[in-house]
Design a protein around this motif. Sequence first.
Motif, PDB file in Angstrom:
ATOM      1  N   SER A   1       0.839  -1.182   0.000  1.00  0.00           N
ATOM      2  CA  SER A   1       0.000   0.000   0.000  1.00  0.00           C
ATOM      3  C   SER A   1       0.891   1.254   0.000  1.00  0.00           C
ATOM      4  O   SER A   1       1.883   1.303   0.711  1.00  0.00           O
ATOM      5  CB  SER A   1      -0.863  -0.026   1.270  1.00  0.00           C
TER       6      SER A   1
ATOM      7  N   GLN B   1     -20.413  -1.371  -8.218  1.00  0.00           N
ATOM      8  CA  GLN B   1     -19.165  -1.700  -8.897  1.00  0.00           C
ATOM      9  C   GLN B   1     -19.455  -2.121 -10.340  1.00  0.00           C
ATOM     10  O   GLN B   1     -18.735  -1.778 -11.262  1.00  0.00           O
ATOM     11  CB  GLN B   1     -18.443  -2.815  -8.135  1.00  0.00           C
TER      12      GLN B   1
ATOM     13  N   ASP C   1      -8.665  -0.362 -10.901  1.00  0.00           N
ATOM     14  CA  ASP C   1      -7.938  -0.190  -9.646  1.00  0.00           C
ATOM     15  C   ASP C   1      -8.720  -0.868  -8.526  1.00  0.00           C
ATOM     16  O   ASP C   1      -9.745  -0.352  -8.085  1.00  0.00           O
ATOM     17  CB  ASP C   1      -7.761   1.314  -9.371  1.00  0.00           C
ATOM     18  N   GLU C   2      -8.272  -2.017  -8.086  1.00  0.00           N
ATOM     19  CA  GLU C   2      -8.954  -2.783  -7.038  1.00  0.00           C
ATOM     20  C   GLU C   2     -10.447  -2.907  -7.329  1.00  0.00           C
ATOM     21  O   GLU C   2     -11.275  -2.551  -6.485  1.00  0.00           O
ATOM     22  CB  GLU C   2      -8.782  -2.095  -5.673  1.00  0.00           C
TER      23      GLU C   2
ATOM     24  N   ASP D   1      -2.623  -4.542   3.912  1.00  0.00           N
ATOM     25  CA  ASP D   1      -2.078  -5.287   2.783  1.00  0.00           C
ATOM     26  C   ASP D   1      -1.255  -6.488   3.247  1.00  0.00           C
ATOM     27  O   ASP D   1      -1.056  -6.700   4.433  1.00  0.00           O
ATOM     28  CB  ASP D   1      -1.372  -4.386   1.777  1.00  0.00           C
TER      29      ASP D   1
ATOM     30  N   THR E   1      -4.216  -4.754  -7.824  1.00  0.00           N
ATOM     31  CA  THR E   1      -4.864  -5.513  -6.762  1.00  0.00           C
ATOM     32  C   THR E   1      -3.882  -5.925  -5.680  1.00  0.00           C
ATOM     33  O   THR E   1      -2.679  -5.999  -5.900  1.00  0.00           O
ATOM     34  CB  THR E   1      -5.566  -6.768  -7.328  1.00  0.00           C
ATOM     35  N   HIS E   2      -4.423  -6.179  -4.474  1.00  0.00           N
ATOM     36  CA  HIS E   2      -3.626  -6.738  -3.383  1.00  0.00           C
ATOM     37  C   HIS E   2      -3.811  -8.239  -3.310  1.00  0.00           C
ATOM     38  O   HIS E   2      -3.154  -8.909  -2.521  1.00  0.00           O
ATOM     39  CB  HIS E   2      -4.110  -6.175  -2.039  1.00  0.00           C
TER      40      HIS E   2
ATOM     41  N   SER F   1      -1.699   3.313  -7.826  1.00  0.00           N
ATOM     42  CA  SER F   1      -2.797   4.165  -8.304  1.00  0.00           C
ATOM     43  C   SER F   1      -2.262   5.432  -8.951  1.00  0.00           C
ATOM     44  O   SER F   1      -2.733   5.840 -10.018  1.00  0.00           O
ATOM     45  CB  SER F   1      -3.729   4.549  -7.152  1.00  0.00           C
TER      46      SER F   1
ATOM     47  N   PHE G   1     -12.442   2.858 -10.792  1.00  0.00           N
ATOM     48  CA  PHE G   1     -11.726   3.372  -9.630  1.00  0.00           C
ATOM     49  C   PHE G   1     -11.857   2.487  -8.409  1.00  0.00           C
ATOM     50  O   PHE G   1     -12.764   1.669  -8.299  1.00  0.00           O
ATOM     51  CB  PHE G   1     -12.196   4.788  -9.299  1.00  0.00           C
ATOM     52  N   GLN G   2     -10.923   2.731  -7.466  1.00  0.00           N
ATOM     53  CA  GLN G   2     -10.813   1.938  -6.244  1.00  0.00           C
ATOM     54  C   GLN G   2     -12.118   1.938  -5.447  1.00  0.00           C
ATOM     55  O   GLN G   2     -12.515   0.922  -4.910  1.00  0.00           O
ATOM     56  CB  GLN G   2      -9.660   2.499  -5.412  1.00  0.00           C
ATOM     57  N   GLU G   3     -12.817   3.084  -5.372  1.00  0.00           N
ATOM     58  CA  GLU G   3     -14.027   3.130  -4.553  1.00  0.00           C
ATOM     59  C   GLU G   3     -15.233   3.527  -5.382  1.00  0.00           C
ATOM     60  O   GLU G   3     -15.372   4.679  -5.757  1.00  0.00           O
ATOM     61  CB  GLU G   3     -13.848   4.150  -3.429  1.00  0.00           C
TER      62      GLU G   3
ATOM     63  N   THR H   1     -12.218  -5.296  -4.564  1.00  0.00           N
ATOM     64  CA  THR H   1     -11.764  -5.384  -3.181  1.00  0.00           C
ATOM     65  C   THR H   1     -12.899  -5.272  -2.175  1.00  0.00           C
ATOM     66  O   THR H   1     -12.914  -5.947  -1.157  1.00  0.00           O
ATOM     67  CB  THR H   1     -10.727  -4.282  -2.896  1.00  0.00           C
TER      68      THR H   1
END
Lengths: 331, 344
Positions: A44, A162, A180-181, B210, A213-214, A49, A97-99, A184
């Motif tokens: 992180s 999403q 981006d994620e 993470d 991604t993580h 991003s 986007f992530q969120e 998640t």
Amino acid sequence: MKEPLLSIRNLTVSFDTARGPFKAVDGVDLDVAPGELVAIVGESGSGKSVAMLAVMGLLPWTATITADRLSFDGHDLLALAPRERRRIIGRDLAMIFQEPMSSLNPCFTVGFQIREAMKAHLDLSRAERQARAVELLELVGIPEPERRLRAFPHQLSGGMSQRVMIAMALACNPKLIIADEPTTALDVTIQAQILDLLLRLQKESGVGLVLITHDMGVVAETAQRVCVHYAGQQVEMQPTRGLFADPHHPYTAALLAALPERAKGRILPSIPGVVPGLADRPQGCLFSPRCRFATETCRRVPPPRMGSELGLALCHYPLVEGVPQNREIAA
Amino acid sequence: MTQAIHGTARERTAPDTVAPGEPPAAHSVMEAVNLAQSYEVARGMFAKSATVKAVAGISFRLAPRSTLAIVGESGSGKSTLARMLTMIERPGDGSLLLDDVDVAEADTATLRRYRGEVQMVFQNPYGSLNPRQTVGKAIEEPLLVNTSLSAAERRARALDMMARVGLRPEHHGRYPHMFSGGQRQRIAIARALVLRPKILVLDEPVSALDVSVRAQVLNLLVELQESLGVAYVFVSHDLGVVRHMADEVLVMYLGRGVEHGPRDAIFDAPKHPYTRALLSATPVADPESRRERIVLEGELPSPFNPPAGCPFNPRCPLVMDRCRVEMPPLERKGGQLVACWAAQ
Ligand SMILES: Nc1ncnc2c1ncn2[C@@H]1O[C@H](COP(=O)(O)OP(=O)(O)OP(=O)(O)O)[C@@H](O)[C@H]1O
Ligand SMILES: Nc1ncnc2c1ncn2[C@@H]1O[C@H](COP(=O)(O)OP(=O)(O)OP(=O)(O)O)[C@@H](O)[C@H]1O
Ligand code: SF4
Ligand SMILES: [Mg+2]
Ligand SMILES: [Mg+2]
């Protein structure tokens, strides 16, 4: 390899902060071909991003972007006039986007937002836009699309919003999607549906995909190639199978070893310490304070970039089968 | 009113509804018997308010020093259950037994005593700490509220706990914004453990972290369980983490337990089609394993009008006529409890 859609060389982004410039992205290279799925993984805050927002031209003015090359579909993004750039981005290049909740506008219906996305880039009538919006929601697996188009974002579940984001990204038939994620915040059963959708698009319409991604499970199951970021730098890049079988950078190896799925005992081999910040940025290798293989050289001298047979690892002593190379004098 | 219900507890949990691997009632540090919670939810100006059965009858026994993992989709009632277990919310129905005392019906004084024994760690390490409170004050606060220790004693206990979770003494006077996500989760864990609870309820404790930080926090939890003997109720939707941490696993769907048993039984021989779908949808961090994925259709049904019969029937690949009318009981099948008409 096919002519890459996206080609990045030596991308660097630094932010002006009160305490001086901060390099969030430091010399990143990336090529993505049509129909290819490249994953970006890493700690992180490692600039994943920010690097992609730089490509999209979505960073604030405090960011200084430099690159030797930043081209998309034959256009030099650095040389394009802002207007021309906006025309391409949004039509041929889309980002999820992530969120989802924070990227949908709460004041407008979902249908309005999807139709607006098309209005700017496609030459369609109002009725055609509505028909395409319905078709898009069907494509991403949203039941009762006509009704959902009239809904406001807060009336949708996380999985739904999403999917709406994905539908918006697909609205203008992009050639490349940066996600981006994208899964998640979702449950695994919904995640599986969304990943299947993205993979289907990639196979059927040859869309190129960059997936940040993580989740190393998601990487293993979807990506053809993986870039590993650490503290703004790209420390390794390999085809997925090779990366999981024989990681060459000590950070990649440590990241994989820390997965509970790969654990042998109850205590996981975790990486001690934290990512360096602006104040404690090491002089040599940025990973050296946390690396089990670090030597005096690592701490003093920035490491060289290895060849592709060693995963382009940014390391003095890249690993082969877990053993550090180039160390003529055994420590 | 404090109730001692030695006999009744055991009567209420019939023997065939105790999951394999669970301790006898007398040896459990916590026993939940048919815990349930419903909420009245307003549905706009003109619609009548509706009832959501967030948790609809959950039972388990928690052995000391062990970890029970609660898994399930978003909205399946995991956090609601966690709030009941930590006595943040009084259960709408059922019993929660600690030392044979039913705290579900206990008076305020009894509740206060038992609250110290069950502490909670929340998912979001950013939201759960007060930004204007130093780390030291945050960790000492439960001692201030619940004990009569002097300021010096509180400080000593806080410093001891900080050392155990890997925070340095100089962190005592710092504010949460100076810490990373993983460090904040350590602070939250130190705060939850400072009263030396017997039970720690962790609601998605590593979801926001993470990979490498997650490994550090999971290791910390394993070490603390060994050194302090605390039992965990571990809420998570990450099955990789659950497999690593859990002794027992309880799978929830729309407020109910659908499968419950020892970790290996659940992971190696899942019997409920929902558990199977969940396991098969979880990506495996191994590119060499190419598997058939069971991709479920649709999403969790609306909790306002759950389907008749088995709550999973609209998405179930094995659905039969009976499933649409009759709710399957959670009963012993092989090495676990399963609520499914099709499970053998
Ligand atoms: N507008 C900004 N101004 C200053 N610093 C920024 C800005 N945006 C991002 N950063 C910093 O740049 C670094 C890289 O951030 P980035 O969001 O790219 O990380 P990431 O790899 O995507 O992390 P995550 O996995 O948590 O999403 C971080 O240290 C972040 O704090
Ligand atoms: N205070 C409340 N008032 C009304 N409804 C609620 C309340 N708390 C929870 N619910 C509802 O109860 C159901 C279960 O919610 P809960 O938060 O317990 O699920 P969860 O399993 O923790 O989900 P997640 O994985 O998203 O955290 C949901 O339908 C939720 O909307
Ligand atoms: S250069 Fe040295 S410190 Fe850096 S990753 Fe390689 S071995 Fe470790
Ligand atoms: Mg990011
Ligand atoms: Mg929850």
